[in-house]
Design a protein around this motif. Structure first.
Motif, PDB file in Angstrom:
ATOM      1  N   SER A 120      16.711   4.472  -6.185  1.00 48.10           N
ATOM      2  CA  SER A 120      15.685   5.158  -7.074  1.00 48.10           C
ATOM      3  C   SER A 120      15.734   4.174  -8.252  1.00 48.10           C
ATOM      4  CB  SER A 120      16.009   6.553  -7.027  1.00 48.10           C
ATOM      5  OG  SER A 120      15.925   7.146  -5.758  1.00 48.10           O
ATOM      6  N   ALA A 121      16.737   3.963  -8.935  1.00 42.23           N
ATOM      7  CA  ALA A 121      16.754   3.222 -10.005  1.00 42.23           C
ATOM      8  C   ALA A 121      16.441   1.741  -9.997  1.00 42.23           C
ATOM      9  CB  ALA A 121      18.245   3.349 -10.463  1.00 42.23           C
ATOM     10  N   ASN A 122      16.504   1.265  -8.819  1.00 44.98           N
ATOM     11  CA  ASN A 122      15.697   0.099  -8.548  1.00 44.98           C
ATOM     12  C   ASN A 122      14.568  -0.067  -8.368  1.00 44.98           C
ATOM     13  OD1 ASN A 122      18.530  -1.273  -9.164  1.00 44.98           O
ATOM     14  ND2 ASN A 122      18.945  -0.972  -6.671  1.00 44.98           N
ATOM     15  N   THR A 123      13.990   1.126  -7.604  1.00 47.60           N
ATOM     16  CA  THR A 123      12.541   1.112  -7.384  1.00 47.60           C
ATOM     17  C   THR A 123      11.561   2.056  -8.066  1.00 47.60           C
ATOM     18  OG1 THR A 123      13.069   2.912  -5.708  1.00 47.60           O
ATOM     19  CG2 THR A 123      13.052   0.494  -4.748  1.00 47.60           C
ATOM     20  N   LYS A 124      12.133   2.530  -9.039  1.00 48.51           N
ATOM     21  CA  LYS A 124      11.577   3.638  -9.885  1.00 48.51           C
ATOM     22  C   LYS A 124      10.119   2.755 -10.588  1.00 48.51           C
ATOM     23  CE  LYS A 124      12.046   6.926 -13.360  1.00 48.51           C
ATOM     24  NZ  LYS A 124      13.016   7.677 -14.545  1.00 48.51           N
ATOM     25  N   PRO A 125       8.975   3.307 -10.281  1.00 48.07           N
ATOM     26  CA  PRO A 125       7.712   2.630 -10.988  1.00 48.07           C
ATOM     27  C   PRO A 125       7.684   2.911 -12.345  1.00 48.07           C
ATOM     28  CG  PRO A 125       7.314   5.055  -9.940  1.00 48.07           C
ATOM     29  CD  PRO A 125       8.776   4.810  -9.603  1.00 48.07           C
ATOM     30  N   GLU A 128       3.270  10.285  -4.367  1.00 49.85           N
ATOM     31  CA  GLU A 128       3.679  11.242  -3.721  1.00 49.85           C
ATOM     32  C   GLU A 128       5.088  11.569  -4.517  1.00 49.85           C
ATOM     33  OE1 GLU A 128       4.931   9.223  -0.090  1.00 49.85           O
ATOM     34  OE2 GLU A 128       3.041   9.910   0.795  1.00 49.85           O
ATOM     35  N   LYS A 129       6.039  10.860  -5.317  1.00 48.02           N
ATOM     36  CA  LYS A 129       6.988  11.264  -6.252  1.00 48.02           C
ATOM     37  C   LYS A 129       6.382  12.201  -7.639  1.00 48.02           C
ATOM     38  CE  LYS A 129       9.821   7.228  -5.468  1.00 48.02           C
ATOM     39  NZ  LYS A 129      10.659   6.265  -6.223  1.00 48.02           N
ATOM     40  N   ALA A 130       5.122  11.653  -7.990  1.00 51.85           N
ATOM     41  CA  ALA A 130       4.488  12.685  -8.977  1.00 51.85           C
ATOM     42  C   ALA A 130       4.226  14.064  -8.492  1.00 51.85           C
ATOM     43  CB  ALA A 130       3.226  11.870  -9.488  1.00 51.85           C
ATOM     44  N   GLN A 131       3.886  14.197  -7.177  1.00 48.79           N
ATOM     45  CA  GLN A 131       3.495  15.472  -6.371  1.00 48.79           C
ATOM     46  C   GLN A 131       4.822  16.113  -6.322  1.00 48.79           C
ATOM     47  OE1 GLN A 131       2.392  15.485  -2.382  1.00 48.79           O
ATOM     48  NE2 GLN A 131       0.797  17.034  -2.878  1.00 48.79           N
ATOM     49  N   ALA A 133       0.937  -1.416   0.197  1.00 45.33           N
ATOM     50  CA  ALA A 133       0.087  -0.108   0.187  1.00 45.33           C
ATOM     51  C   ALA A 133       0.827   1.237  -0.010  1.00 45.33           C
ATOM     52  CB  ALA A 133      -0.754   0.003   1.131  1.00 45.33           C
ATOM     53  N   ARG A 134       1.849   1.064   1.069  1.00 42.19           N
ATOM     54  CA  ARG A 134       2.713   2.566   0.634  1.00 42.19           C
ATOM     55  C   ARG A 134       3.561   2.764  -0.493  1.00 42.19           C
ATOM     56  NH1 ARG A 134       8.276   3.168   1.123  1.00 42.19           N
ATOM     57  NH2 ARG A 134       8.838   5.488   1.706  1.00 42.19           N
ATOM     58  N   GLU A 135       3.927   1.536  -1.187  1.00 43.65           N
ATOM     59  CA  GLU A 135       4.489   1.698  -2.646  1.00 43.65           C
ATOM     60  C   GLU A 135       3.368   2.391  -3.490  1.00 43.65           C
ATOM     61  OE1 GLU A 135       7.574   1.309  -3.678  1.00 43.65           O
ATOM     62  OE2 GLU A 135       8.129   0.937  -1.605  1.00 43.65           O
ATOM     63  N   GLN A 136       2.250   1.893  -3.684  1.00 42.48           N
ATOM     64  CA  GLN A 136       1.227   2.564  -4.418  1.00 42.48           C
ATOM     65  C   GLN A 136       1.146   4.144  -4.020  1.00 42.48           C
ATOM     66  OE1 GLN A 136      -2.648   0.434  -3.910  1.00 42.48           O
ATOM     67  NE2 GLN A 136      -1.577  -1.468  -4.746  1.00 42.48           N
ATOM     68  N   MET A 137       1.053   4.303  -2.719  1.00 43.66           N
ATOM     69  CA  MET A 137       1.324   5.894  -2.421  1.00 43.66           C
ATOM     70  C   MET A 137       2.246   6.604  -2.785  1.00 43.66           C
ATOM     71  SD  MET A 137      -0.650   8.047  -0.957  1.00 43.66           S
ATOM     72  CE  MET A 137      -2.120   7.103  -0.192  1.00 43.66           C
ATOM     73  N   ALA A 196       8.402  21.187 -10.737  1.00 43.25           N
ATOM     74  CA  ALA A 196       8.112  21.974 -12.102  1.00 43.25           C
ATOM     75  C   ALA A 196       7.505  23.172 -11.875  1.00 43.25           C
ATOM     76  CB  ALA A 196       7.409  21.116 -13.062  1.00 43.25           C
ATOM     77  N   LEU A 197       6.545  23.620 -10.809  1.00 46.98           N
ATOM     78  CA  LEU A 197       5.860  24.777 -10.546  1.00 46.98           C
ATOM     79  C   LEU A 197       6.703  25.622 -10.010  1.00 46.98           C
ATOM     80  CD1 LEU A 197       2.880  25.956 -10.266  1.00 46.98           C
ATOM     81  CD2 LEU A 197       3.045  25.231  -8.142  1.00 46.98           C
ATOM     82  N   ALA A 198       7.979  25.259  -9.346  1.00 46.23           N
ATOM     83  CA  ALA A 198       8.913  26.195  -8.872  1.00 46.23           C
ATOM     84  C   ALA A 198       9.604  26.909 -10.190  1.00 46.23           C
ATOM     85  CB  ALA A 198       9.665  25.731  -7.820  1.00 46.23           C
ATOM     86  N   ALA A 199       9.886  25.889 -11.004  1.00 41.58           N
ATOM     87  CA  ALA A 199      10.729  26.209 -11.978  1.00 41.58           C
ATOM     88  C   ALA A 199       9.990  27.247 -12.977  1.00 41.58           C
ATOM     89  CB  ALA A 199      10.935  24.982 -13.066  1.00 41.58           C
TER      90      ALA A 199
END
Length: 262
Positions: free
Chosen positions: A257-262, A36-39, A28-32, A45-48
């Motif tokens: 991150s490379a190993n767990t990247k969705p 969270e990464k997308a956010q 469940a945490r991995e789904q969330m 991107a908004l700051a840029a």
């Protein structure tokens, strides 16, 4: 009814989520985490995009009262290029006066991180109210606040949209010229207080190499400028030991991150 009994009663009426074993909880945490990464990426991107917003020239001269007397808007920068001014409500007529400032503004003050980290990124943070300096000094001592705090003496608050409600204005100084670069208020102010959130609303951003900033903006290697709040030295090179530690930590993070990247 005791407080513990009341809390127990409230807990019994809650529609709590399911209780699961470790494997299901981690799934469940991995789904969330995907959301969270997308956010996080959307926030970056908004700051840029914010760093590319047009600026507004400040043509009027403004005067404040500080602990040492009269101070101008350019002087509030304290020699730095960026200035963040939070309009805090502490003055006659405000709830809590004169013992306290507005409860909401006081919560903001309680959340402000050590300003040395902002200063290290060429940024000054200042609070501004209409209370006299003697009252501000007393309030700061009582509440344990060390944020620079000045008294508004003219139309600064009205001119920059903070005469009737709190808000945070951002300014940039280029030589003798000053520009208003951003403004945030209402619920936007809730997130303020942390070093990163403050830097993200400035025109120069966090000034790290991973950021998407216009060409020519100052950027330094990620993490390397970080320091203890009492150890910043102007123009000092990053400590080699810290560079080694942060390099190792970043490499481990990238690998994970490379190993767990969705």
């Amino acid at each position: 009814m005791t407080a513990s009994a009341e809390n127990g009663k409230r807990g019994q009426s809650m529609q709590r989520p399911a209780v699961v074993a470790l494997e299901a909880w981690e799934a469940a945490r991995e789904q969330m985490l995907v959301k969270e990464k997308a956010q996080t990426r959307a926030r970056d991107a908004l700051a840029a995009e914010r760093r590319r917003m047009p600026w507004m020239a400040v043509e009027k001269a403004y005067a404040f009262e500080g602990p040492q007397g009269k101070v101008s808007l350019p002087e509030l920068f304290e020699g730095r290029r960026q200035l963040i001014v939070y309009r805090a409500f502490y003055e006659p007529g405000v709830f809590g006066w004169p013992e306290h400032a507005c409860r909401g503004c006081s919560m903001v003050a309680d959340q402000v991180a050590h300003v040395a980290h902002l200063n290290a990124r060429d940024t000054t943070l200042v609070f501004a109210s209409r209370a006299p300096q003697a009252d501000i000094a007393r309030l700061k001592a009582r509440m344990g606040w060390t944020i620079p705090w000045v008294t508004i003496t003219d139309s600064f608050d009205k001119d920059f949209g903070v005469d009737e409600w709190h808000g945070t204005n951002v300014f940039y100084r280029d030589g003798e010229r000053i520009f208003r670069t951003y403004f945030i208020n209402n619920r936007g102010d809730e997130q303020m207080g942390g070093t990163w959130n403050y830097l993200d609303i400035t025109p120069l951003g966090r000034q790290e190499v991973w950021e998407d900033s216009p060409e020519g903006y100052p950027q330094t290697p990620t993490y390397k400028w970080w320091n203890w709040n009492d150890a910043y030295v102007p123009d000092a090179e990053p400590d080699k030991k810290w560079v080694d530690v942060s390099d190792a930590g970043e490499a481990a993070f990238r690998a994970e991150s490379a190993n767990t990247k969705p």
